[in-house]
Design a protein around this motif. Structure first.
Motif, PDB file in Angstrom:
ATOM      1  N   LYS A   9       0.832  -1.207   0.000  1.00  0.00           N
ATOM      2  CA  LYS A   9       0.000   0.000   0.000  1.00  0.00           C
ATOM      3  C   LYS A   9       0.869   1.260   0.000  1.00  0.00           C
ATOM      4  CE  LYS A   9      -4.390  -1.300   2.045  1.00  0.00           C
ATOM      5  NZ  LYS A   9      -5.319  -1.097   3.160  1.00  0.00           N
ATOM      6  N   ALA A  10       1.908   1.265   0.796  1.00  0.00           N
ATOM      7  CA  ALA A  10       2.802   2.424   0.863  1.00  0.00           C
ATOM      8  C   ALA A  10       3.519   2.626  -0.467  1.00  0.00           C
ATOM      9  CB  ALA A  10       3.815   2.250   1.995  1.00  0.00           C
ATOM     10  N   ALA A  11       3.960   1.544  -1.088  1.00  0.00           N
ATOM     11  CA  ALA A  11       4.639   1.646  -2.383  1.00  0.00           C
ATOM     12  C   ALA A  11       3.685   2.177  -3.449  1.00  0.00           C
ATOM     13  CB  ALA A  11       5.203   0.285  -2.790  1.00  0.00           C
ATOM     14  N   LEU A  12       2.442   1.707  -3.449  1.00  0.00           N
ATOM     15  CA  LEU A  12       1.453   2.200  -4.405  1.00  0.00           C
ATOM     16  C   LEU A  12       1.185   3.685  -4.207  1.00  0.00           C
ATOM     17  CD1 LEU A  12      -1.352  -0.498  -4.721  1.00  0.00           C
ATOM     18  CD2 LEU A  12       0.121   0.377  -6.517  1.00  0.00           C
ATOM     19  N   ALA A  13       1.011   4.103  -2.964  1.00  0.00           N
ATOM     20  CA  ALA A  13       0.741   5.505  -2.671  1.00  0.00           C
ATOM     21  C   ALA A  13       1.880   6.376  -3.170  1.00  0.00           C
ATOM     22  CB  ALA A  13       0.523   5.700  -1.175  1.00  0.00           C
ATOM     23  N   GLU A  14       3.099   5.925  -2.996  1.00  0.00           N
ATOM     24  CA  GLU A  14       4.265   6.683  -3.437  1.00  0.00           C
ATOM     25  C   GLU A  14       4.352   6.730  -4.957  1.00  0.00           C
ATOM     26  OE1 GLU A  14       9.065   6.145  -3.394  1.00  0.00           O
ATOM     27  OE2 GLU A  14       7.960   5.584  -1.592  1.00  0.00           O
ATOM     28  N   ASP A  15       4.120   5.606  -5.616  1.00  0.00           N
ATOM     29  CA  ASP A  15       4.274   5.527  -7.063  1.00  0.00           C
ATOM     30  C   ASP A  15       3.130   6.175  -7.830  1.00  0.00           C
ATOM     31  OD1 ASP A  15       6.663   4.236  -6.772  1.00  0.00           O
ATOM     32  OD2 ASP A  15       5.893   2.248  -7.238  1.00  0.00           O
ATOM     33  N   GLY A  17       0.749   8.473  -6.629  1.00  0.00           N
ATOM     34  CA  GLY A  17       0.517   9.882  -6.318  1.00  0.00           C
ATOM     35  C   GLY A  17      -0.903  10.310  -6.648  1.00  0.00           C
ATOM     36  N   ARG A  18      -1.046  11.083  -7.739  1.00  0.00           N
ATOM     37  CA  ARG A  18      -2.362  11.588  -8.146  1.00  0.00           C
ATOM     38  C   ARG A  18      -3.207  10.537  -8.842  1.00  0.00           C
ATOM     39  NH1 ARG A  18      -0.789  16.344 -11.872  1.00  0.00           N
ATOM     40  NH2 ARG A  18       0.465  14.640 -12.622  1.00  0.00           N
ATOM     41  N   GLY A  19      -2.662   9.366  -9.059  1.00  0.00           N
ATOM     42  CA  GLY A  19      -3.404   8.312  -9.746  1.00  0.00           C
ATOM     43  C   GLY A  19      -2.663   7.884 -10.998  1.00  0.00           C
ATOM     44  N   ASP A  20      -3.045   6.772 -11.524  1.00  0.00           N
ATOM     45  CA  ASP A  20      -2.423   6.226 -12.724  1.00  0.00           C
ATOM     46  C   ASP A  20      -3.018   6.938 -13.930  1.00  0.00           C
ATOM     47  OD1 ASP A  20      -1.529   4.749 -14.862  1.00  0.00           O
ATOM     48  OD2 ASP A  20      -1.826   2.815 -13.890  1.00  0.00           O
ATOM     49  N   LEU A  21      -2.311   7.925 -14.474  1.00  0.00           N
ATOM     50  CA  LEU A  21      -2.824   8.734 -15.572  1.00  0.00           C
ATOM     51  C   LEU A  21      -3.069   7.897 -16.813  1.00  0.00           C
ATOM     52  CD1 LEU A  21      -0.593  11.903 -15.142  1.00  0.00           C
ATOM     53  CD2 LEU A  21      -2.898  11.509 -14.294  1.00  0.00           C
ATOM     54  N   PHE A  22      -2.214   6.946 -17.098  1.00  0.00           N
ATOM     55  CA  PHE A  22      -2.378   6.074 -18.265  1.00  0.00           C
ATOM     56  C   PHE A  22      -3.692   5.310 -18.170  1.00  0.00           C
ATOM     57  CE2 PHE A  22      -1.845   1.973 -20.394  1.00  0.00           C
ATOM     58  CZ  PHE A  22      -1.607   2.425 -21.685  1.00  0.00           C
ATOM     59  N   ALA A  23      -3.968   4.741 -17.012  1.00  0.00           N
ATOM     60  CA  ALA A  23      -5.184   3.953 -16.830  1.00  0.00           C
ATOM     61  C   ALA A  23      -6.429   4.814 -17.024  1.00  0.00           C
ATOM     62  CB  ALA A  23      -5.208   3.301 -15.451  1.00  0.00           C
ATOM     63  N   ARG A  24      -6.364   6.067 -16.610  1.00  0.00           N
ATOM     64  CA  ARG A  24      -7.527   6.936 -16.754  1.00  0.00           C
ATOM     65  C   ARG A  24      -7.790   7.314 -18.208  1.00  0.00           C
ATOM     66  NH1 ARG A  24      -7.065  11.694 -12.700  1.00  0.00           N
ATOM     67  NH2 ARG A  24      -4.869  11.222 -12.592  1.00  0.00           N
ATOM     68  N   GLU A  51       0.105  -9.752  -3.443  1.00  0.00           N
ATOM     69  CA  GLU A  51      -0.628  -8.761  -2.649  1.00  0.00           C
ATOM     70  C   GLU A  51      -0.984  -7.549  -3.503  1.00  0.00           C
ATOM     71  OE1 GLU A  51      -2.855  -7.593   0.216  1.00  0.00           O
ATOM     72  OE2 GLU A  51      -1.621  -9.361   0.593  1.00  0.00           O
ATOM     73  N   LEU A  52      -0.047  -7.074  -4.304  1.00  0.00           N
ATOM     74  CA  LEU A  52      -0.299  -5.944  -5.192  1.00  0.00           C
ATOM     75  C   LEU A  52      -1.412  -6.282  -6.179  1.00  0.00           C
ATOM     76  CD1 LEU A  52       0.382  -3.210  -6.496  1.00  0.00           C
ATOM     77  CD2 LEU A  52       2.098  -4.422  -7.848  1.00  0.00           C
ATOM     78  N   LEU A  53      -1.346  -7.440  -6.796  1.00  0.00           N
ATOM     79  CA  LEU A  53      -2.349  -7.830  -7.779  1.00  0.00           C
ATOM     80  C   LEU A  53      -3.732  -7.988  -7.142  1.00  0.00           C
ATOM     81  CD1 LEU A  53      -0.094 -10.283  -9.763  1.00  0.00           C
ATOM     82  CD2 LEU A  53      -0.916  -8.052 -10.553  1.00  0.00           C
ATOM     83  N   LYS A  54      -3.782  -8.501  -5.925  1.00  0.00           N
ATOM     84  CA  LYS A  54      -5.061  -8.602  -5.208  1.00  0.00           C
ATOM     85  C   LYS A  54      -5.638  -7.214  -4.950  1.00  0.00           C
ATOM     86  CE  LYS A  54      -3.891 -12.787  -2.683  1.00  0.00           C
ATOM     87  NZ  LYS A  54      -3.510 -13.296  -1.362  1.00  0.00           N
ATOM     88  N   MET A  55      -4.792  -6.297  -4.510  1.00  0.00           N
ATOM     89  CA  MET A  55      -5.240  -4.943  -4.219  1.00  0.00           C
ATOM     90  C   MET A  55      -5.779  -4.263  -5.471  1.00  0.00           C
ATOM     91  SD  MET A  55      -2.203  -3.817  -1.654  1.00  0.00           S
ATOM     92  CE  MET A  55      -2.843  -2.245  -1.150  1.00  0.00           C
ATOM     93  N   LEU A  56      -5.185  -4.565  -6.622  1.00  0.00           N
ATOM     94  CA  LEU A  56      -5.610  -3.969  -7.881  1.00  0.00           C
ATOM     95  C   LEU A  56      -6.748  -4.751  -8.540  1.00  0.00           C
ATOM     96  CD1 LEU A  56      -2.098  -3.071  -9.313  1.00  0.00           C
ATOM     97  CD2 LEU A  56      -3.744  -1.533  -8.238  1.00  0.00           C
ATOM     98  N   LYS A  57      -7.171  -5.829  -7.886  1.00  0.00           N
ATOM     99  CA  LYS A  57      -8.250  -6.688  -8.385  1.00  0.00           C
ATOM    100  C   LYS A  57      -7.939  -7.239  -9.773  1.00  0.00           C
ATOM    101  CE  LYS A  57     -11.558  -4.451  -5.457  1.00  0.00           C
ATOM    102  NZ  LYS A  57     -12.444  -3.367  -5.286  1.00  0.00           N
ATOM    103  N   VAL A  58      -6.714  -7.720  -9.903  1.00  0.00           N
ATOM    104  CA  VAL A  58      -6.252  -8.326 -11.152  1.00  0.00           C
ATOM    105  C   VAL A  58      -6.161  -9.830 -10.938  1.00  0.00           C
ATOM    106  CG1 VAL A  58      -4.303  -8.460 -12.752  1.00  0.00           C
ATOM    107  CG2 VAL A  58      -4.959  -6.253 -11.769  1.00  0.00           C
ATOM    108  N   LYS A  59      -6.669 -10.593 -11.894  1.00  0.00           N
ATOM    109  CA  LYS A  59      -6.546 -12.051 -11.823  1.00  0.00           C
ATOM    110  C   LYS A  59      -5.122 -12.419 -12.217  1.00  0.00           C
ATOM    111  CE  LYS A  59     -11.305 -12.474 -13.226  1.00  0.00           C
ATOM    112  NZ  LYS A  59     -12.134 -12.539 -14.412  1.00  0.00           N
ATOM    113  N   TYR A  60      -4.571 -13.429 -11.559  1.00  0.00           N
ATOM    114  CA  TYR A  60      -3.186 -13.798 -11.836  1.00  0.00           C
ATOM    115  C   TYR A  60      -2.953 -15.283 -11.603  1.00  0.00           C
ATOM    116  CZ  TYR A  60      -2.760 -13.696  -6.765  1.00  0.00           C
ATOM    117  OH  TYR A  60      -2.928 -13.943  -5.435  1.00  0.00           O
TER     118      TYR A  60
END
Length: 83
Positions: A9-15, A17-24, A51-60
């Protein structure tokens, strides 16, 4: 000592920031990716990646486990997502 979930969660918040602009900018679509090994070694970090993939709701699906020897071209992971 932080848990895996707190660390990710901390790594995601740092990386992000304002959100994933590409995804938007992308329209909703189904996506699939294979993650291949570019350099031989020992596979590590499954707990953190999962854990990252679960948080992003990505199947893996992992094809290797922590500690496995990996070689150039090996498929390590498949990820799938629906936006």
């Amino acid at each position: 000592m932080p848990t895996v979930k707190k660390f990710v969660k901390a790594a995601l918040a740092e990386d992000l920031g304002r959100g994933d602009l590409f995804a938007r900018c992308m329209e909703p679509t189904k996506r699939r990716a294979l993650i291949r090994c570019k350099e031989g070694g020992i596979f590590a970090g499954v707990r953190y990646a999962a854990e990252l993939l679960k948080m992003l709701k990505v199947k893996y699906e992992f094809f290797k486990e922590d500690g496995d020897e990996i070689h150039v071209g090996d498929i390590l992971l498949e990820i799938k997502g629906d936006d």
